[in-house]
Design a protein around this motif. Structure first.
Motif, PDB file in Angstrom:
ATOM      1  N   LEU A   1      -6.121   4.087   2.493  1.00 50.57           N
ATOM      2  CA  LEU A   1      -5.839   3.405   3.755  1.00 50.57           C
ATOM      3  C   LEU A   1      -6.359   1.971   3.729  1.00 50.57           C
ATOM      4  CD1 LEU A   1      -4.883   3.534   6.737  1.00 50.57           C
ATOM      5  CD2 LEU A   1      -7.164   4.384   7.320  1.00 50.57           C
ATOM      6  N   LEU A   2      -7.573   1.792   3.205  1.00 47.02           N
ATOM      7  CA  LEU A   2      -8.155   0.456   3.113  1.00 47.02           C
ATOM      8  C   LEU A   2      -7.339  -0.428   2.180  1.00 47.02           C
ATOM      9  CD1 LEU A   2     -10.447  -1.522   3.749  1.00 47.02           C
ATOM     10  CD2 LEU A   2     -11.738  -0.510   1.850  1.00 47.02           C
ATOM     11  N   LEU A   3      -6.918   0.113   1.042  1.00 45.79           N
ATOM     12  CA  LEU A   3      -6.135  -0.678   0.092  1.00 45.79           C
ATOM     13  C   LEU A   3      -4.757  -1.018   0.653  1.00 45.79           C
ATOM     14  CD1 LEU A   3      -7.038   1.068  -3.281  1.00 45.79           C
ATOM     15  CD2 LEU A   3      -7.680  -1.241  -2.549  1.00 45.79           C
ATOM     16  N   MET A   4      -4.173  -0.115   1.430  1.00 46.91           N
ATOM     17  CA  MET A   4      -2.907  -0.433   2.084  1.00 46.91           C
ATOM     18  C   MET A   4      -3.070  -1.613   3.037  1.00 46.91           C
ATOM     19  SD  MET A   4      -1.168   3.237   3.012  1.00 46.91           S
ATOM     20  CE  MET A   4      -0.579   4.350   1.735  1.00 46.91           C
ATOM     21  N   LEU A   5      -4.161  -1.593   3.802  1.00 47.77           N
ATOM     22  CA  LEU A   5      -4.406  -2.695   4.728  1.00 47.77           C
ATOM     23  C   LEU A   5      -4.616  -4.000   3.975  1.00 47.77           C
ATOM     24  CD1 LEU A   5      -4.713  -3.472   7.676  1.00 47.77           C
ATOM     25  CD2 LEU A   5      -7.146  -2.901   7.517  1.00 47.77           C
ATOM     26  N   VAL A   6      -5.339  -3.941   2.856  1.00 48.95           N
ATOM     27  CA  VAL A   6      -5.536  -5.136   2.024  1.00 48.95           C
ATOM     28  C   VAL A   6      -4.191  -5.625   1.487  1.00 48.95           C
ATOM     29  CG1 VAL A   6      -6.526  -5.973  -0.146  1.00 48.95           C
ATOM     30  CG2 VAL A   6      -7.906  -4.570   1.398  1.00 48.95           C
ATOM     31  N   GLY A   7      -3.352  -4.704   1.025  1.00 48.13           N
ATOM     32  CA  GLY A   7      -2.035  -5.086   0.522  1.00 48.13           C
ATOM     33  C   GLY A   7      -1.170  -5.709   1.594  1.00 48.13           C
ATOM     34  N   THR A   8      -1.255  -5.185   2.809  1.00 46.69           N
ATOM     35  CA  THR A   8      -0.469  -5.742   3.912  1.00 46.69           C
ATOM     36  C   THR A   8      -0.945  -7.148   4.262  1.00 46.69           C
ATOM     37  OG1 THR A   8       0.077  -3.583   4.833  1.00 46.69           O
ATOM     38  CG2 THR A   8       0.073  -5.446   6.353  1.00 46.69           C
TER      39      THR A   8
ATOM     40  N   LEU B   1      -1.667   5.665   8.226  1.00 49.06           N
ATOM     41  CA  LEU B   1      -1.180   5.240   6.911  1.00 49.06           C
ATOM     42  C   LEU B   1       0.205   4.600   7.021  1.00 49.06           C
ATOM     43  CD1 LEU B   1      -2.301   8.378   4.866  1.00 49.06           C
ATOM     44  CD2 LEU B   1      -3.194   6.065   4.556  1.00 49.06           C
ATOM     45  N   THR B   2       1.066   5.180   7.835  1.00 51.71           N
ATOM     46  CA  THR B   2       2.397   4.607   8.024  1.00 51.71           C
ATOM     47  C   THR B   2       2.322   3.244   8.689  1.00 51.71           C
ATOM     48  OG1 THR B   2       3.273   6.860   8.282  1.00 51.71           O
ATOM     49  CG2 THR B   2       4.700   5.049   8.966  1.00 51.71           C
TER      50      THR B   2
END
Length: 490
Positions: free
Chosen positions: A352-359, A116-117
């Motif tokens: 986790l998936l949404l964080m990757l999409v945001g990145t 996550l980080t």
């Protein structure tokens, strides 16, 4: 070979590598903005002026001191100077793994926290920022891990190291005291289980407070407190009732201009909080892991205290100042993976998936910050000997001092919401001009740069006054920054 892929070291190494790649991409894409320019210019000063807080920053000097020495060993480019924040951001990934191992003795929680980080848009955004936030998060995570180790080992050396890291943290950002408060509250609530840990924490707190007195005296003695280090606390702001909700969401997922993405992350966060509280109720107080108690107490102190004050008396509280809570929010998400018969693991996976999409959206999207570097370069390339440059806002002026110090440029006086005293601009290599100063200095042509960051009505009124008489030779707009070239008629 399969055993290698399943090993914790390999998986942690993968997440550290992934996090490093995501942080190195586009590192120098955005130009420095106001706060980053303050970091750069302050770090250029002699050590004595950094320690004396000559620039009247609201932040203690440890980060500026590190940046001072960093600037002496790297090329003078945005990519190189920001690399310091990036390195701290990368080190935070294994630090989160080690902290979760300390708190939960659970490999899954530790690896999920590292993952996550690694992909968090918030952590990547501030790994690209010439500010102290990645250093701050690294220090508080390390201090929390060492404090927990000290409680387990009961050795003085661990307590000394914990106190040292916490001292560095509070000399990086004032809100690190809130992490210390969370650790102290946990020691108080577990007094019966470990009296020695309570007294060791109390001694560390007393020593840190004593060591902080010189800095406190320094900021309280400032001649103009309304423009000095404590200005953010005194600055009135419009009340935003959604801040208690949007602040933790930002600390996990960063910023977004996408309606569907914002809606999804708000839903995931709200759903996780509701189900998380239900899971805690199922466990009962006696079965909640001590590591989770410590994490929650730190979050309550870091988020609850400032937001509680904000609800009573709204003050300038940008979400980034709550950065010390970000790693602990991730730990709560990672702990959700241990609840097998619960929706929490699925929500954590979706987060986790949404964080990757945001990145990915951050890297592929438009610039996050105004293009002050390009605007300043345009003026520098098209200026002639004798030209003067007037900035209506320090939002463009301080970055211009970093990008084009050779220009004869000044900041327009009279801002109804001044952010620094004139003496601070002078220390940073700048100057404040009145309209009369501009008339005396301009001998032919002069540039006006209007960056409408704050005091918008005042800036527009001042521009209209300036533009009333001299002929306009050229105008340009670069990313919302308006640039005008006038010819002075005498």
């Amino acid at each position: 070979m399969t055993a290698v892929f399943k090993s914790s070291r390999f998986q942690l190494g993968f997440f550290v590598t992934l996090g490093a790649v995501l942080r190195f991409i586009n590192l120098g894409r955005d130009s420095l903005w106001l706060d980053e320019a303050i970091s750069y210019l302050a770090a250029q000063l002699p050590v004595s002026q950094i320690v004396n807080n000559t620039v009247q920053s609201s932040h203690p000097p440890f980060y500026y001191l590190l940046l001072h020495f960093w600037l002496q060993i790297v090329p003078d480019s945005d990519t190189a100077v920001k690399l310091l924040s990036t390195l701290f951001g990368i080190l935070l990934i294994p630090a989160m793994y080690l902290l979760c191992q300390q708190l939960f003795k659970n490999r899954t929680v530790a690896l999920v926290a590292a993952a996550l980080t690694a992909v968090s848009p918030f952590h990547i955004l501030y790994s690209h920022e010439l500010r102290m936030y990645t250093l701050l998060m690294l220090l508080v995570v390390g201090a929390t891990a060492v404090t927990h180790q000290a409680r387990q080992k009961e050795r003085s050396g661990w307590w000394v190291l914990a106190g040292f890291l916490l001292l560095l943290a509070v000399y990086t950002h004032l809100f690190a005291f809130l992490v210390l408060a969370g650790i102290g509250l946990h020691a108080l609530l577990t007094y019966r289980q470990s009296k020695r840990a309570f007294w060791a924490t109390a001694v560390i707190t007393a020593i840190i407070l004593l060591c902080f007195v010189p800095w406190l005296n320094l900021i309280l003695a400032e001649a103009e407190p309304a423009l000095g280090s404590l200005r953010p606390l005194q600055q009135a702001t419009a009340f935003n009732p959604l801040k208690p909700l949007t602040a933790p969401v930002f600390l996990l997922f960063g910023m977004s201009s996408s309606f569907w993405y914002s809606g999804l992350i708000l839903f995931i966060f709200f759903a996780y909080v509701v189900i998380f509280l239900m899971e805690l109720r199922k466990l009962g107080r006696s079965q909640i892991p001590q590591g989770l108690w410590l994490t929650l107490l730190i979050i309550i102190c870091v988020l609850g205290v400032p937001l509680g004050v904000y609800l009573v008396r709204p003050f300038f509280l940008p979400e980034r100042t709550l950065a010390t809570a970000a790693p602990f929010l991730i730990i709560v998400l990672a702990w959700g993976m241990t609840r097998r018969q619960s929706p929490l693991p699925y929500l954590t996976g979706l987060a986790l998936l949404l964080m990757l999409v945001g990145t990915i959206g951050y890297h592929s999207g438009p610039l996050v910050k105004p293009p002050y570097r390009d605007a300043t370069a345009f003026v520098a390339e098209n200026s002639q000997p004798g030209d003067v440059v007037l900035h209506s806002s320090d939002g463009s002026y301080l970055p211009a001092l970093r990008y084009a110090p050779q220009l004869n440029q000044g900041l327009l006086a009279g801002d109804p919401d001044p952010r620094k005293p004139a003496s601070v601009y002078a220390v940073l290599g700048g100057q404040v001009w009145s309209m009369a100063d501009l008339e005396l200095m301009a001998n032919g042509r002069f540039w006006v740069i209007v960056a409408l960051e704050h005091s918008i009505e005042w800036q527009q009124a001042q521009y209209e006054i300036i533009a009333a008489s001299p002929p306009l030779l050229e105008q340009q707009e670069i990313g919302g920054i308006r640039i005008f070239l006038f010819e002075q008629v005498k």
